[in-house]
Design a protein around this motif. Structure first.
Motif, PDB file in Angstrom:
ATOM      1  N   LEU A 199      12.862  37.960  42.765  1.00  0.00           N
ATOM      2  CA  LEU A 199      11.707  38.853  42.894  1.00  0.00           C
ATOM      3  C   LEU A 199      10.559  38.164  43.631  1.00  0.00           C
ATOM      4  CD1 LEU A 199      11.677  40.512  39.342  1.00  0.00           C
ATOM      5  CD2 LEU A 199      12.287  41.599  41.519  1.00  0.00           C
ATOM      6  N   ILE A 200      10.327  36.897  43.321  1.00  0.00           N
ATOM      7  CA  ILE A 200       9.254  36.160  43.995  1.00  0.00           C
ATOM      8  C   ILE A 200       9.562  36.014  45.481  1.00  0.00           C
ATOM      9  CG2 ILE A 200       8.095  33.920  44.163  1.00  0.00           C
ATOM     10  CD1 ILE A 200       8.476  33.673  41.114  1.00  0.00           C
ATOM     11  N   ASN A 201      10.815  35.656  45.782  1.00  0.00           N
ATOM     12  CA  ASN A 201      11.206  35.533  47.187  1.00  0.00           C
ATOM     13  C   ASN A 201      11.109  36.873  47.910  1.00  0.00           C
ATOM     14  OD1 ASN A 201      12.537  34.167  49.531  1.00  0.00           O
ATOM     15  ND2 ASN A 201      14.168  35.631  49.043  1.00  0.00           N
ATOM     16  N   ALA A 202      11.502  37.957  47.226  1.00  0.00           N
ATOM     17  CA  ALA A 202      11.426  39.284  47.849  1.00  0.00           C
ATOM     18  C   ALA A 202       9.978  39.678  48.099  1.00  0.00           C
ATOM     19  CB  ALA A 202      12.111  40.315  46.948  1.00  0.00           C
ATOM     20  N   TYR A 203       9.070  39.296  47.197  1.00  0.00           N
ATOM     21  CA  TYR A 203       7.659  39.638  47.403  1.00  0.00           C
ATOM     22  C   TYR A 203       7.121  38.965  48.656  1.00  0.00           C
ATOM     23  CZ  TYR A 203       2.624  39.813  46.955  1.00  0.00           C
ATOM     24  OH  TYR A 203       1.294  40.011  47.242  1.00  0.00           O
ATOM     25  N   PHE A 204       7.344  37.662  48.782  1.00  0.00           N
ATOM     26  CA  PHE A 204       6.819  36.945  49.940  1.00  0.00           C
ATOM     27  C   PHE A 204       7.651  37.203  51.199  1.00  0.00           C
ATOM     28  CE2 PHE A 204       4.960  34.206  46.552  1.00  0.00           C
ATOM     29  CZ  PHE A 204       3.633  34.366  46.912  1.00  0.00           C
ATOM     30  N   GLY A 205       8.918  37.573  51.028  1.00  0.00           N
ATOM     31  CA  GLY A 205       9.752  37.883  52.182  1.00  0.00           C
ATOM     32  C   GLY A 205      10.061  36.686  53.050  1.00  0.00           C
ATOM     33  N   LEU A 206      10.187  35.498  52.450  1.00  0.00           N
ATOM     34  CA  LEU A 206      10.411  34.296  53.260  1.00  0.00           C
ATOM     35  C   LEU A 206      11.877  34.124  53.627  1.00  0.00           C
ATOM     36  CD1 LEU A 206       9.364  31.762  54.582  1.00  0.00           C
ATOM     37  CD2 LEU A 206       9.496  30.593  52.380  1.00  0.00           C
ATOM     38  N   ASN A 207      12.764  34.095  52.626  1.00  0.00           N
ATOM     39  CA  ASN A 207      14.191  33.942  52.870  1.00  0.00           C
ATOM     40  C   ASN A 207      14.864  35.292  52.675  1.00  0.00           C
ATOM     41  OD1 ASN A 207      14.315  30.946  53.174  1.00  0.00           O
ATOM     42  ND2 ASN A 207      13.539  31.010  51.081  1.00  0.00           N
ATOM     43  N   LEU A 208      15.268  35.918  53.777  1.00  0.00           N
ATOM     44  CA  LEU A 208      15.836  37.260  53.697  1.00  0.00           C
ATOM     45  C   LEU A 208      17.344  37.253  53.515  1.00  0.00           C
ATOM     46  CD1 LEU A 208      13.816  39.107  56.491  1.00  0.00           C
ATOM     47  CD2 LEU A 208      13.244  38.804  54.071  1.00  0.00           C
ATOM     48  N   THR A 209      18.019  36.207  53.980  1.00  0.00           N
ATOM     49  CA  THR A 209      19.474  36.157  53.937  1.00  0.00           C
ATOM     50  C   THR A 209      19.947  34.834  53.328  1.00  0.00           C
ATOM     51  OG1 THR A 209      19.700  35.119  56.118  1.00  0.00           O
ATOM     52  CG2 THR A 209      19.560  37.540  56.048  1.00  0.00           C
ATOM     53  N   VAL A 210      21.254  34.776  53.075  1.00  0.00           N
ATOM     54  CA  VAL A 210      21.849  33.535  52.584  1.00  0.00           C
ATOM     55  C   VAL A 210      21.637  32.410  53.585  1.00  0.00           C
ATOM     56  CG1 VAL A 210      24.026  32.421  51.948  1.00  0.00           C
ATOM     57  CG2 VAL A 210      23.546  34.753  51.163  1.00  0.00           C
TER      58      VAL A 210
END
Length: 441
Positions: free
Chosen positions: A129-140
């Motif tokens: 959720l934190i990564n999705a909020y910031f949108g930094l790492n979108l893929t593997v």
């Protein structure tokens, strides 16, 4: 393997799996924490309610220690990030309660394993959720660093002396251009400043590979803090964005140089020359001359723009305000009205200027906007509609810059917070403004 690397981790099936595992873990921990089974179900409800209160308290205390005491972040973290973090903490609190109820009996080892795995599942969703909020790492691939591992160093054949150049306005567009630009890494020497910077990333558009190179505009980009220059490559999708821009402009796009004025992910130099480091001198005396000497770019300030996210956005505004002889435009994505090390302004002054408020105030953008005219400059300010604090600060910066003669454009990314997705929505408007200014619209 490539198919696995392309899997998105911020949404889609991966997000669904994270939710399913986390909710199953939450239910498992609630049952385990209410053991033994003869206990009434209301006991489980009470334990869960107590765990929620404890998790909220722990999250609040940790946030206070990081922001108000440790000065790790100069601003409060977004509410969405705190809630996601609190969910992960809740898993730990429930797991501790469950392990206490389970006890140390050897026959209960499977239950202890279930408790630990359930807490891990909740922590996994918290991180997702934190990564999705910031949108930094979108893929593997982003998470694994694969997208960066293939970037080669800048070689001598791509430097300015390799071929003759032509002024962009007089350049005859070539049909012999690659479909995409290239990303390279470069270690920019800190000859004048002595600053210890991480390697830069350089984007060279298709036009850079023409038989005769045009002298291209420059976009000097700065990452956020905490952060890395690579954030502009991964979260910012820099190559994709500039390739698309080039495709719409006959292969022409700015040469983008992502630089590091901090030196490490956790450092914060405020883009100033202080006892924390000579980062401003690094940008002004080392980076800018190196780019002009080594790359086929235009020298005039009107063809240079600074840009950045959060800390980087603040830095770009500082460069525009203090060094209009170097950069004629700036893209401030979620910029602060002045650089900061801590939420408490007095702490910033103490930490960087030994308490000398006058020395600090002499270096902030407001001072330079107020002390001289900045006619003919361009400033694009963007923030997410849900990012109220940075929206407010953008309006303050806009007022200061407009009073000094700067052409200011403001953009609100609907439904976005303090994230790379906000930049994705604002980027086309900012680049269109630069394109018109550079004569390539």
């Amino acid at each position: 393997m490539d198919a696995l690397y392309d899997v998105r981790i911020v949404d889609g099936p991966v997000a669904v799996v994270c939710w399913v595992l986390a909710l199953a873990g939450l239910g498992t921990l609630a049952v385990l924490a209410a053991r033994p089974r003869k206990d009434p179900w209301h006991r489980a409800a009470i334990i869960c309610l107590g765990a929620v209160v404890a998790a909220a308290a722990v999250t609040g205390v940790v946030h206070w220690l990081l922001v108000d005491i440790g000065n790790v972040f100069p601003e409060d973290l977004p509410a969405e990030v705190l809630v996601a973090s609190g969910f992960g903490v809740l898993g730990v609190v429930l797991a501790v309660a469950a392990l206490i109820r389970i006890g140390l009996a050897r026959r209960a080892w499977r239950l202890r394993v279930f408790a630990v795995l359930s807490a891990a599942a909740m922590a996994l969703l918290s991180g997702q959720l934190i990564n999705a909020y910031f949108g930094l790492n979108l893929t593997v691939a982003d998470l694994a660093g694969v997208s960066l591992s293939h970037i080669r160093p800048l070689d001598a054949s791509l430097e300015r002396p390799a071929r003759p150049t032509a002024a962009l306005a007089a350049w005859n567009r070539s049909d012999v251009l690659p479909a995409h630009g290239e990303l390279r890494t470069a270690k920019i020497p800190a000859t004048s400043s002595g600053f210890s910077a991480r390697p830069a990333y350089v984007y060279l558009p298709p036009a850079y590979f023409a038989p005769t190179r045009p002298e291209l505009p420059v976009l000097l980009l700065v990452p956020g803090q905490p952060g890395n220059p690579s954030d502009w490559i991964v979260g910012g999708r820099l190559r994709h964005k500039l390739d698309r821009f080039a495709a719409d402009h006959g292969g022409v796009a700015p040469v983008a140089v992502v630089v590091d004025p901090n030196g490490s992910p956790s450092a914060n130099t405020m883009c100033m020359d202080t006892k924390l480091g000579r980062s401003e001198s690094y940008l002004v005396q080392d980076v800018v001359p190196w780019v002009k000497e080594h790359l086929s770019v235009a020298a005039d300030a009107s063809m240079w723009a600074a840009g950045g996210f959060s800390f980087g956005g603040t830095c770009s505004v500082q460069l525009l305000a203090k060094h209009p002889e170097l950069v004629g435009s700036a893209l401030g994505f979620a910029a602060e009205q002045e650089p900061a090390l801590a939420k408490d302004r007095a702490k910033t002054i103490d930490l960087a200027f030994d308490g000398d408020a006058a020395a600090f105030e002499s270096e902030v953008p407001e001072t330079f906007f107020a002390s001289r005219r900045h006619d003919g400059l361009l400033l694009f300010l963007a923030a997410g509609s849900r990012d109220q604090d940075f929206t407010r600060q953008a309006k303050v910066i806009a007022g200061q810059a407009q009073a000094s003669g700067v052409e200011v454009h403001e953009f609100s990314a609907d439904g976005e917070g303090h994230s790379w997705e906000m930049i994705a929505k604002a980027w086309p408007s900012g680049l269109d403004l630069l394109a018109r200014r550079w004569g390539i619209a």
